[in-house]
Design a protein around this motif. Sequence first.
Motif, PDB file in Angstrom:
ATOM      1  N   ASN A   2       0.670  -1.108   0.200  1.00 58.48           N
ATOM      2  CA  ASN A   2      -0.099  -0.076   0.076  1.00 58.48           C
ATOM      3  C   ASN A   2       0.831   1.236   0.235  1.00 58.48           C
ATOM      4  N   SER A   3       2.017   1.275   0.586  1.00 58.12           N
ATOM      5  CA  SER A   3       2.940   2.313   0.386  1.00 58.12           C
ATOM      6  C   SER A   3       4.448   1.963   0.257  1.00 58.12           C
ATOM      7  N   ARG A   4       5.074   2.969  -0.181  1.00 60.54           N
ATOM      8  CA  ARG A   4       6.470   2.619  -0.254  1.00 60.54           C
ATOM      9  C   ARG A   4       7.448   3.285   0.792  1.00 60.54           C
ATOM     10  N   GLU A   5       6.770   3.724   1.618  1.00 61.70           N
ATOM     11  CA  GLU A   5       7.395   4.506   2.923  1.00 61.70           C
ATOM     12  C   GLU A   5       8.153   3.300   3.712  1.00 61.70           C
ATOM     13  N   VAL A   6       9.116   3.469   4.587  1.00 66.17           N
ATOM     14  CA  VAL A   6       9.773   2.326   5.244  1.00 66.17           C
ATOM     15  C   VAL A   6       9.835   2.451   6.664  1.00 66.17           C
ATOM     16  N   ASN A   7      10.011   1.423   7.708  1.00 63.41           N
ATOM     17  CA  ASN A   7      10.379   1.334   9.045  1.00 63.41           C
ATOM     18  C   ASN A   7      11.894   1.199   8.989  1.00 63.41           C
ATOM     19  N   PHE A   8      12.725   1.399  10.124  1.00 62.09           N
ATOM     20  CA  PHE A   8      13.916   0.707   9.996  1.00 62.09           C
ATOM     21  C   PHE A   8      14.437   0.521  11.530  1.00 62.09           C
ATOM     22  N   SER A   9      15.542  -0.030  11.542  1.00 64.58           N
ATOM     23  CA  SER A   9      16.281  -0.126  12.890  1.00 64.58           C
ATOM     24  C   SER A   9      17.627  -0.248  12.704  1.00 64.58           C
ATOM     25  N   ILE A  10      18.439  -0.036  13.663  1.00 63.99           N
ATOM     26  CA  ILE A  10      19.901   0.163  13.963  1.00 63.99           C
ATOM     27  C   ILE A  10      20.209  -0.755  15.165  1.00 63.99           C
ATOM     28  N   VAL A  11      21.068  -1.646  15.091  1.00 64.55           N
ATOM     29  CA  VAL A  11      21.240  -2.708  16.260  1.00 64.55           C
ATOM     30  C   VAL A  11      22.759  -2.923  16.109  1.00 64.55           C
ATOM     31  N   MET A  12      23.281  -2.847  17.471  1.00 64.91           N
ATOM     32  CA  MET A  12      24.741  -2.772  17.618  1.00 64.91           C
ATOM     33  C   MET A  12      25.254  -3.727  18.695  1.00 64.91           C
ATOM     34  N   GLU A  13      26.123  -4.346  18.460  1.00 67.90           N
ATOM     35  CA  GLU A  13      26.785  -5.412  19.489  1.00 67.90           C
ATOM     36  C   GLU A  13      28.389  -5.500  19.199  1.00 67.90           C
ATOM     37  N   PRO A  14      28.822  -6.102  20.450  1.00 66.25           N
ATOM     38  CA  PRO A  14      30.360  -6.184  20.620  1.00 66.25           C
ATOM     39  C   PRO A  14      30.641  -7.268  19.498  1.00 66.25           C
ATOM     40  N   LEU A  15      32.094  -7.124  18.973  1.00 63.60           N
ATOM     41  CA  LEU A  15      32.752  -8.395  18.423  1.00 63.60           C
ATOM     42  C   LEU A  15      33.934  -8.656  19.038  1.00 63.60           C
ATOM     43  N   ASP A  16      34.239 -10.011  19.017  1.00 66.32           N
ATOM     44  CA  ASP A  16      35.466 -10.568  19.939  1.00 66.32           C
ATOM     45  C   ASP A  16      36.601  -9.903  19.489  1.00 66.32           C
ATOM     46  N   SER A  17      36.867  -9.603  18.544  1.00 66.36           N
ATOM     47  CA  SER A  17      38.248  -9.261  17.997  1.00 66.36           C
ATOM     48  C   SER A  17      38.177  -8.610  16.567  1.00 66.36           C
ATOM     49  N   SER A  18      39.573  -8.221  16.217  1.00 64.66           N
ATOM     50  CA  SER A  18      39.857  -7.867  14.794  1.00 64.66           C
ATOM     51  C   SER A  18      39.575  -9.040  13.836  1.00 64.66           C
ATOM     52  N   PHE A  19      39.872  -8.788  12.610  1.00 60.96           N
ATOM     53  CA  PHE A  19      40.054  -9.857  11.702  1.00 60.96           C
ATOM     54  C   PHE A  19      40.964 -11.156  12.026  1.00 60.96           C
ATOM     55  N   GLU A  20      40.254 -12.353  12.079  1.00 58.82           N
ATOM     56  CA  GLU A  20      41.022 -13.350  12.264  1.00 58.82           C
ATOM     57  C   GLU A  20      41.047 -14.554  11.392  1.00 58.82           C
ATOM     58  N   ASN A  21      41.908 -14.953  10.794  1.00 56.44           N
ATOM     59  CA  ASN A  21      41.965 -16.068   9.704  1.00 56.44           C
ATOM     60  C   ASN A  21      42.439 -17.268  10.415  1.00 56.44           C
ATOM     61  N   LYS A  22      41.126 -17.873  10.609  1.00 53.44           N
ATOM     62  CA  LYS A  22      40.907 -19.431  11.602  1.00 53.44           C
ATOM     63  C   LYS A  22      41.753 -20.276  10.758  1.00 53.44           C
ATOM     64  N   GLU A  23      42.562 -21.430  11.246  1.00 54.07           N
ATOM     65  CA  GLU A  23      43.194 -22.529  10.763  1.00 54.07           C
ATOM     66  C   GLU A  23      42.548 -23.437  10.103  1.00 54.07           C
ATOM     67  N   THR A  24      41.292 -23.763  10.400  1.00 50.70           N
ATOM     68  CA  THR A  24      40.391 -24.697   9.804  1.00 50.70           C
ATOM     69  C   THR A  24      39.248 -24.293   9.161  1.00 50.70           C
ATOM     70  N   CYS A  25      38.865 -24.513   8.142  1.00 50.25           N
ATOM     71  CA  CYS A  25      37.724 -24.082   7.506  1.00 50.25           C
ATOM     72  C   CYS A  25      37.237 -24.948   6.309  1.00 50.25           C
ATOM     73  N   GLU A  26      36.729 -26.119   6.703  1.00 51.83           N
ATOM     74  CA  GLU A  26      36.399 -27.244   5.604  1.00 51.83           C
ATOM     75  C   GLU A  26      35.005 -26.770   4.982  1.00 51.83           C
ATOM     76  N   VAL A  27      34.910 -26.888   3.647  1.00 50.94           N
ATOM     77  CA  VAL A  27      33.940 -26.276   2.877  1.00 50.94           C
ATOM     78  C   VAL A  27      33.362 -27.518   1.974  1.00 50.94           C
ATOM     79  N   GLU A  28      31.878 -27.514   1.658  1.00 46.15           N
ATOM     80  CA  GLU A  28      31.287 -28.497   0.844  1.00 46.15           C
ATOM     81  C   GLU A  28      30.742 -27.505  -0.233  1.00 46.15           C
ATOM     82  N   LEU A  29      30.225 -27.975  -1.427  1.00 53.55           N
ATOM     83  CA  LEU A  29      29.257 -27.598  -2.370  1.00 53.55           C
ATOM     84  C   LEU A  29      27.943 -27.873  -1.900  1.00 53.55           C
ATOM     85  N   PHE A  30      26.961 -26.537  -1.719  1.00 60.05           N
ATOM     86  CA  PHE A  30      25.721 -26.677  -1.871  1.00 60.05           C
ATOM     87  C   PHE A  30      24.859 -27.127  -3.018  1.00 60.05           C
ATOM     88  N   LYS A  31      24.050 -27.918  -3.199  1.00 63.66           N
ATOM     89  CA  LYS A  31      23.597 -28.315  -4.383  1.00 63.66           C
ATOM     90  C   LYS A  31      22.050 -28.442  -4.530  1.00 63.66           C
TER      91      LYS A  31
END
Length: 278
Positions: free
Chosen positions: A106-135
């Motif tokens: 009925n309308s093109r007007e919007v509602n919005f929210s802004i949410v903030m939370e702490p992060l544990d650390s700066s960027f970290e490249n973890k040693e293990t990241c095993e990935v598969e193909l999603f089909k």
Amino acid sequence: MIVLNGELVSKDKSLIPFNNRGTFYGDGVFETLRLFKGKALFFENHYFRLMSGMRIMRMLIPESFTPEYFEKSFTDLISNNNFENTDHLRVRISVWRKEGGKYTPNSREVNFSIVMEPLDSSFENKETCEVELFKDFYIYADLLSNQKTIDKKVNILAGIFAKENSYHDMFLMNHNKMIIETISGNVFLRKDNIIKTPPLSDGCLNGIMREQVIDQLKKMINYEIVEETITPFELQRADEIFTTNVIKGIQSISKYRKKKYSRDAATELLSLLKEKLF
């Protein structure tokens, strides 16, 4: 505390209509940012991607949606949540169309929210990241798939599959069965000194960190960056694969099926990125 339609309210007392179009129809967009010591990283890029997404979704952009307004909102949330001594913060801006109508709003007007939370650390490249193909399902390659819309069914189902099968992430494909991204990051594949990432025309997200990494690679003499389609067959022939987003930074893929990968380019890029930002 969160920002809801321009007002600071307690998170547990924020009221959103049960029939909001974000919940009913996935009629919305969002933006996720990382703040370091109160400053939003790559803020201009995030701001313009949010504005672009709203225009593509044919939403009316409020006059108050200026860069200054969002930056002030971040400052207010830091103060009201006692985050002054928290270096790393995650912010999500969500925008959804006002309730009313069925598929046709009925309308093109919007509602919005802004949410903030702490992060544990700066960027970290973890040693293990095993990935598969999603089909099971695919992402259709068009302009909408480049945007941060709240309709993320394929990503959600891939996440459930990964959790049920003890994978850390999943490669997602477009309707042509070409690799475009992972559940929450853009994909980069290295073979020798050539690094490839899918073009936006293949349907990958127009990632903020993707853009930063491409720009950095163009300045480096030891690698050549190309935006080309990546086939599933290339995954096991690659020397290295890594993913990017603004929250994790750069994450190396350690294993896909029987193939194990190096971390050389990702390690170098992450070091340069940290030096630039932190």
